[in-house]
Each structure stands twice: as C-alpha cells, then as structure tokens.
Scaffold this motif. Sequence first.
Motif, PDB file in Angstrom:
ATOM      1  N   LEU A  54      -8.976  -9.192 -30.484  1.00 42.48           N
ATOM      2  CA  LEU A  54      -8.434  -8.118 -29.651  1.00 42.48           C
ATOM      3  C   LEU A  54      -7.867  -8.783 -28.397  1.00 42.48           C
ATOM      4  N   VAL A  55      -6.566  -8.714 -28.223  1.00 44.61           N
ATOM      5  CA  VAL A  55      -5.913  -9.435 -27.133  1.00 44.61           C
ATOM      6  C   VAL A  55      -5.291  -8.432 -26.158  1.00 44.61           C
ATOM      7  N   GLU A  56      -5.298  -8.814 -24.903  1.00 42.27           N
ATOM      8  CA  GLU A  56      -4.707  -7.938 -23.885  1.00 42.27           C
ATOM      9  C   GLU A  56      -4.059  -8.783 -22.799  1.00 42.27           C
ATOM     10  N   TRP A  57      -2.845  -8.368 -22.427  1.00 41.50           N
ATOM     11  CA  TRP A  57      -2.143  -8.979 -21.301  1.00 41.50           C
ATOM     12  C   TRP A  57      -2.053  -7.955 -20.178  1.00 41.50           C
ATOM     13  N   GLN A  58      -2.281  -8.407 -18.958  1.00 46.35           N
ATOM     14  CA  GLN A  58      -2.217  -7.564 -17.764  1.00 46.35           C
ATOM     15  C   GLN A  58      -1.291  -8.245 -16.760  1.00 46.35           C
ATOM     16  N   GLU A  59      -0.282  -7.521 -16.286  1.00 51.48           N
ATOM     17  CA  GLU A  59       0.695  -8.093 -15.371  1.00 51.48           C
ATOM     18  C   GLU A  59       1.009  -7.113 -14.240  1.00 51.48           C
ATOM     19  N   PRO A  60       1.516  -7.625 -13.112  1.00 47.53           N
ATOM     20  CA  PRO A  60       1.791  -6.737 -11.974  1.00 47.53           C
ATOM     21  C   PRO A  60       3.037  -5.871 -12.149  1.00 47.53           C
ATOM     22  N   ASP A  61       3.954  -6.212 -13.064  1.00 49.03           N
ATOM     23  CA  ASP A  61       5.155  -5.404 -13.256  1.00 49.03           C
ATOM     24  C   ASP A  61       5.583  -5.448 -14.722  1.00 49.03           C
ATOM     25  N   ALA A  62       6.422  -4.502 -15.079  1.00 50.03           N
ATOM     26  CA  ALA A  62       6.832  -4.351 -16.476  1.00 50.03           C
ATOM     27  C   ALA A  62       7.675  -5.526 -16.950  1.00 50.03           C
ATOM     28  N   VAL A  68     -20.461 -10.525   1.067  1.00 51.96           N
ATOM     29  CA  VAL A  68     -19.021 -10.286   1.190  1.00 51.96           C
ATOM     30  C   VAL A  68     -18.349 -10.999   0.032  1.00 51.96           C
ATOM     31  N   LEU A  69     -17.617 -10.247  -0.770  1.00 53.76           N
ATOM     32  CA  LEU A  69     -16.977 -10.784  -1.972  1.00 53.76           C
ATOM     33  C   LEU A  69     -15.468 -10.631  -1.868  1.00 53.76           C
ATOM     34  N   ARG A  70     -14.743 -11.639  -2.332  1.00 52.57           N
ATOM     35  CA  ARG A  70     -13.294 -11.535  -2.440  1.00 52.57           C
ATOM     36  C   ARG A  70     -12.946 -10.721  -3.686  1.00 52.57           C
ATOM     37  N   THR A  71     -11.897  -9.967  -3.619  1.00 54.26           N
ATOM     38  CA  THR A  71     -11.503  -9.095  -4.728  1.00 54.26           C
ATOM     39  C   THR A  71     -10.310  -9.685  -5.469  1.00 54.26           C
ATOM     40  N   VAL A  72      -9.978  -9.099  -6.599  1.00 54.91           N
ATOM     41  CA  VAL A  72      -8.826  -9.520  -7.397  1.00 54.91           C
ATOM     42  C   VAL A  72      -7.916  -8.317  -7.598  1.00 54.91           C
ATOM     43  N   PRO A  73      -6.627  -8.552  -7.855  1.00 54.84           N
ATOM     44  CA  PRO A  73      -5.713  -7.418  -8.020  1.00 54.84           C
ATOM     45  C   PRO A  73      -5.913  -6.707  -9.350  1.00 54.84           C
ATOM     46  N   VAL A  74      -5.625  -5.413  -9.348  1.00 50.36           N
ATOM     47  CA  VAL A  74      -5.595  -4.623 -10.582  1.00 50.36           C
ATOM     48  C   VAL A  74      -4.143  -4.551 -11.028  1.00 50.36           C
TER      49      VAL A  74
END
Length: 918
Positions: free
Chosen positions: A338-346, A270-276
């Motif tokens: 190569l850089v990338e930012w990921q966020e839940p909202d704009a 059983v693994l905990r997940t992370v948000p996309v």
Amino acid sequence: MSTGNPAGPRRLAPVDDEMLSALERAAPGATRARASDRLGMAHDASHYLLTPQAVLVPRDAGQVAALMRAAAGLDLGVTFRSGGTSLSGQAGTEHLLVDVRRHFRTVEVLDGGARVRVQPGAVLRQVNARLAPYGRRLGPDPASESACTIGGVIANNSSGMTCGTHANTYQTLESMTLVLPSGTVVDTAAPDADARLRANEPALTGALERLRDRVRGNPDSVRRITAQFAMKNTMGYGLNSFLDHTSPAQILAHLVIGSEGTLGFVAEAVLRTVPVHPTVSTGLVVFPTLREAMAVMPELVAAAPAAVELLDAESLRVARAQDAPAVDFAVDRHAALLVEWQEPDAERLTERERRARQLFAGWNLAVPARLSRDAAGRAGLWHVRKGLYAAVAGARPSGTVALLEDVAVPVPVLADLCDDLAGLFDRHQYEHSVIFGHAKDGNLHFMLNERFGAGDDVQRYADFTEEMIDAVLARGGTLKAEHGTGRVMAPFVRRQYGDELFDVMLEVKRHCDPAGTLNPGVLLTDDPQAHLRHLKPVVTVEPEVDRCVECGYCEPVCPSRDLTTTPRQRIVLRREITAAVAAGDTALARQLGREYRYDAVDTCAVDGMCATACPVLINTGDLTKRLRAGHNGRAARQTWSTAAKHWDTATRAMNLALDLAAAAPPAVVEGTTRAARRIGNPDVVPAWSRDLPRGGIRRRGAPDPAAGAVYLPSCLNTMFAPARGGDGVMAAVRRLAGRAGVRLHVPEGWASCAAAPRGRPRACLTGTRSCGAASATSSPPRRTTAGSRSSPTPPPARRACTASSPRSPRPSRSSTPWRSWPSTCCRGCPPAGACRRWRCTPPAPPPVSASTPRSPASPARWPSGSSSRTTGSAAPSPGTAACSTRSSPPPPPAARRRPSPATDAPPTPRSTAPARSG
C-alpha cells in the motif's frame, strides 16, 4: 510453566495504611486505593497484568517530585501511566501507579505552528487538531494516535507509518522539562542548562560525560549503535544520544526519549512540527509473491513515497473475507504494498504519480495498479491495512489475548524474515496470524491470539519467542522497532547489544535513578524469564466484555472519563468481578459490585461514543443499559416504558416542573423534595436545588435535503434551559456548523425519539407504522483515514419499514456491526440501523457471529465492519448521536450520591444463548 499465571485468579493484596499516610502527606488528595481504583487501572493494552498498591493522581510537577521522594523512602517503585495504549507491559506495576493523564493536558502552539509546547497527558490527536489550522502536525503518527498521549509518545519514541526515523520523537524534540527521582528539575531549553545540571546533579553530569567518551572511544560500540539506530529501534536506551549530542543536558534529554519512564518524569516538552501536505495519492500494488514485492523496494523507496505498507497473503485473505473492494481477486501466495505519496501542491504530486506509473509498468504485478486521489477511494485502500487488527482481534476465541508484536530488520532481508515468521506460526500452531508493517523501514508487525493461564500455552509462547528472537537477531535486526522494550523484551536487551553496551545502559540507569525507584522490571532486567511473568489471564463474561482487547481507544471520547470510570475500566472491572467469583473471593466480588454500581453503571452516559472509537465495535452503553434494567423493578420499567412511548410529552412535563420549581420560593421546593426523598427511594425521587436551570425548549425538526450532516439534538437540551442565559447547545451547534460551511439536517419528529426499556433502543416513536420523519437526500460525509471528508453520497433506494413483533428475530450487535447497515434508514431515521421499532432489512450476506472465528479460506465470511481507528475527524460516526436514541431514558435529576451498601449481583458466566441486540 511455573512462570506463567496459575489457573486460579490473583488475590488483591491489602493496602498498607502507613504507606497511604505517607503518600497523602507528600501529595494531599492524590491517592486512590479502593479495589476498583487499583484493579481498573491495572489493565492496559499489553498482555501483562500487575495490580498497583495505590493509584496516584498528582496535579503538578511539584507533587510528582514529592511522590517520587516519598516512594523512595517507602522502598516502592513508581510507574507513570497516561493513555495506557502501550503494548509491551511498560505501563503496569505492583508498586505505585501515577496517572498523569488527568491533570497534565496543556497544549500551547508556538511560532505559527512550527513548534508546540505540550504536557504528557495531552492526546496526540487533540494536539494535531490544535495544529491543523496552521497546516502542521507532530511527526510521530502511530496507529493509536486517537488515544495515545504525548507522555507515551516520548517514553516510547513513537514513530508510525510515515515518519520513519527522520521525524520520530527523538528527531523532533527541541527541549523538555524533566523531573529526576531526586526532585531536581531540568529545563533543557535554558541557556545555562548544563551549568545548572552540573550544580544540582554533579555525579550524574560527570557520569554522562564519561559514558559519552567511553562510547565514542570504542569502535565496536560506535559500529553497533550506528547499525542499530539506522533502523527504527526502541530496544533499551537510545545510546545514539552519546554520538549525536555532546552537551550533558541534551544527552540526558535524548536518553529520556524511549526510556519508558525509567529515568525521570517529563513534565513538559517542546516539539518541532512537520507540514501536512494537502495533496495525496494512494494505491495498492499487488504482486504474485512476497519476494517479488520485496525485490522492487529499492526502486520504490527512491520514488520517495510517504508510506509503504506491506500486507502478506494472510492479510489479503482477511481483507477479501471482509469484502474489501480493493481485494477482488483469489489470493494465493500474493503480497501487496500500500503506497502513498503526499505533496504540498498538485503539480508535484502529478510528477510523483507519473514516475510511479512508470515503475508499475516495469513490474510483474498480479493485478493492474491504480493511484487514487479520491478521499473515499483512499479510505477504502487504507481500510485494507487498518481493518486487519479489528478483523483478527474481533474474531479471536473468547478468553484469549490479542498480542501485537513488532520487529525490524534491514529491508534487503525483510522477505527472509517473513518466511521465518510464517514457518514459526505453522510450527507453533498460531492460526490466522497476519504479517503487515512499514516496508520501507523494514518494520514488521504480526498478531497472535494466545490463552494465558495454562502451562502448555505459556510454554508454546516461550518457545515461539525464543525462536523469533534468534531469527531477528540473526538477520541484524532489532527486537522492538516501535512498541518499546517494556517487559516483553527486557530479558533480551543484553543479547541484542552485547555486554559492553548493556553495561553502559546499566550505568545510565544507576546514575539517573540510584534507588531504582522508576518503573522497576521494565526495559532492563537480569531475570531471564521476566517476559513470562504477570501474563494476563482473560475470563469469559459477556459479548461486549469478551471482545474487548483493552486497547483504551474508547477512553478519550467518554464523557465520564474524569468523573468515575472509562469504557475500558467498566469492562475490565466486570472481568475482575467474574474472576473473584470464580476464585471464591466473595468479599472482593461484593466490594467491587458495590463500587461498580455508581462508578460504572450510574455514571455512564450510554451515548455510544465509545463505539465510534472502538476497533472491535463495542458499545459499552448496551452493557450498561442491561445492567440498569436489572437494577430496576417491574414498576420502574413499566413507568419508563410508558414515558419512552410518549417521550415528547414526558420531557415537556419535566420542563413545566422545572419552570414551576424556579417560580416558587426555593426553600419550599428544596424542603419538599428532601422530604419526598426521605419517604421514597432517593435513587428515583429527584432532588431540586436552586442552582438548577429552568425547563428547556422543545426540539424541532429542520429538514434540509442538501445537508452534509445529520444533527440529532440531545433530550438534555429539551429538559434544561441553557446555563447563565446562553443560547444553548442546539443553537451553538447550528451556529458553529454555519461558520464551518456545513449544512445540517434535523429530522422531523425527533422530539418523540427516546430509548426503550431493558436497553432496547427505539429510535422513532411517532405512533405510526412508518418513521414519518423527513427524508434526507444525502448521507453524512464519511470520515477518511487521511483526515479529509468525502463528498456527500446519494442515499440508497428507500427501504420500506416493516413492523416486527417483539418475538421476531433482530440482528444482533455482536453479529452485525452497525457500521455495515445502510447509511440512511427509512425516511430520516437516525442512520446506520438505529431504528429498531420499524427495522430495515439488514444487508446480505447473512452475518456470522463475531465470537466464532472462521478460516479465511472457508466460504463463510469473517465478521464484517470497519475499524474506527482513523486519523481523521473524531466526530461521531453515522448511527451515533448526543441524544438518547441509543441510550436509556435519563432518570429524573437526582442528587449525586454514592451507592447504598446493598451488594450488586456479580456478572454471571456467559450464556450460550444468542446475544440480544443492545
């Protein structure tokens, strides 16, 4: 060196009948011991090759426990294998190989996606697909996610580009069900897990508690462990478990993570997940030198990017040689991040971008940096990084092995290590070796092309390895960051950790696996040259075979993977047959040839799905079609050539025959076909049985100028009616697309599409000098590395089709990957150059043979084409379809049978003639 493989090939040891009997008693029906079974499963993505005495395919955890006990009684080792994508040699053995991918695939989403219960055979991408509707995914994101399985993710403590050390398998594990070699089952989720473990395994429980106190009571051990596991680190056992956990059950569970199958079998976890995060911004930041790129890392990491990928100057040269739009400058000593930012909202992403632009303005950049939210633009940037493996591995010389290694050091000394590695490449004459990696984690990957078998090459590899180890350890690093210790670094675990912690690891192994049954020779060894034994020799066979790096990415998409063989196994068995011929072992070559006919040739779907997942763009269907053509006589080829030219008529005739058979008394039809098969060739004369459906319905076009995807229905839908009165695949696909909001374009004239004899695809056989199908006004949305789909793009200007005579040269698949062809061909033909009857002009510049490596500095281009190792949808890429446009016409439905004893011809050595297009 004596430790390397001799120039001559290996011999296949005979099978012990008493061993097989004991294994059959332990797990009835689970044992496979044919030559093809053993040799086909011997190969994995690593540069090691060991042949198991038998392959075991257990159905449940109970059978696994029984097999481990039986193996201990036989004094044999047991190695667990699932996806076969590991790179360090941990999935091979000369003992018993247990395939846990076949039957352990359960995936259960829990708590609205916050957790997931998985078995070891589930493919990581498929698990993430189950989590996608909840906006969640698993933390580990390795590049092999399309093919690696949960078993390997746990066994190697996988991480990836974005998860770092905070969301890897170790950090996201909640509980596991573990089967110990003794047969004891430990469920760490149970409230009384510790009490049960103490009752069932008192010696093990006591040892874990003593080792916990021993480690915690030694300040030097605490210091070493803390420093080592502050980085990504998969060397040896995860001794941080003794510092992070107190409960024996939890200590054991976390020791198992990264243990590479040496402590027990994980039946379930059983693994905990992370948000996309749905909003993403990506950019390529280019610096004049690598040291200037490393100097900004503290500021960059403080800006909280999800990913920071390093590319050295050689990597950028390869990308430029592939015409990557992002690398449109002359490369000297440059380096890029190569850089990338990921966020839940704009709104949050906008703030991240604002801060990033402030940083960019203060840095000495070689070219202006720009961030992009556009899915297509981001995909192009990620191709610069992910296309490296395809470019370098695909262009390696025939007969060489592609080695992908990884190490990690503290970020402040990362530039120094890059300089060390570049010097080692020059000193040991490893050409075109690229350095890339996860810069914010101090994790570097580098590639080598090596030819094992000759003593000088093995000595070169041994010398390089020794100097590389000295460089990494001198800078406080770890010799394995992500790929696992395996065999390649097992001799150096003591050197990295010291005698005290190495002894702790030996105690862990001795108490968990007293008989040494599990994965012997992996992770811990006293043999100082274990990393130089069982090296994989590669023979030259034919273009498709020679380019294969045996990564296994093709296997999850293969329709026959659970029936007989996978594309990787079809290729490695060709290599084994060639090796047997070269060794003069004609008996083995004949045996493999007999088994190959049914296992690899007759049961291949030749649908080209393997090419959609292959990083070096191999379509094993092309190989299969050539082999099938060689098995058929002149009359058979002429018959199917005529059928292909009139495929619509041929399929309607088959429909009528099935309808007539269904209307007649079943006993009459069955008796007639049985008699005909006795008189004629049973491989050609079909067998009818009463469970066969009636004839299907004709494929009809449904042009849609505003479609977002092209749907090419399979001929099987035409020949066979839906089972049990259903609507059929064609209706189901259209209904599913409608629910998903995707409009489909079905070209007119598709009913006449088939494949030409002798393995030459023929897309549109309408009998005219133009394809005649309706034109689509947009190409299918492209897949992106982030899993999203770009907007449909306008097609290129219409190209006039020109007839080519049978003798006119055609672009070779080995020289022009089909991904580089126009996205639409003529007027609605299957895209990406599938049309060969009236072929379109291939794009300029003229292609270079993929088998001929070029220096990136030379005017000649490296082979073009993109890697299909994406994290997006697994849908077929343009140019592939479920239908037989890229395959031979299917034979009449015949009863499944094993091949006749007739010996199939072994593959001949590779010809110097240009490869024919498949």
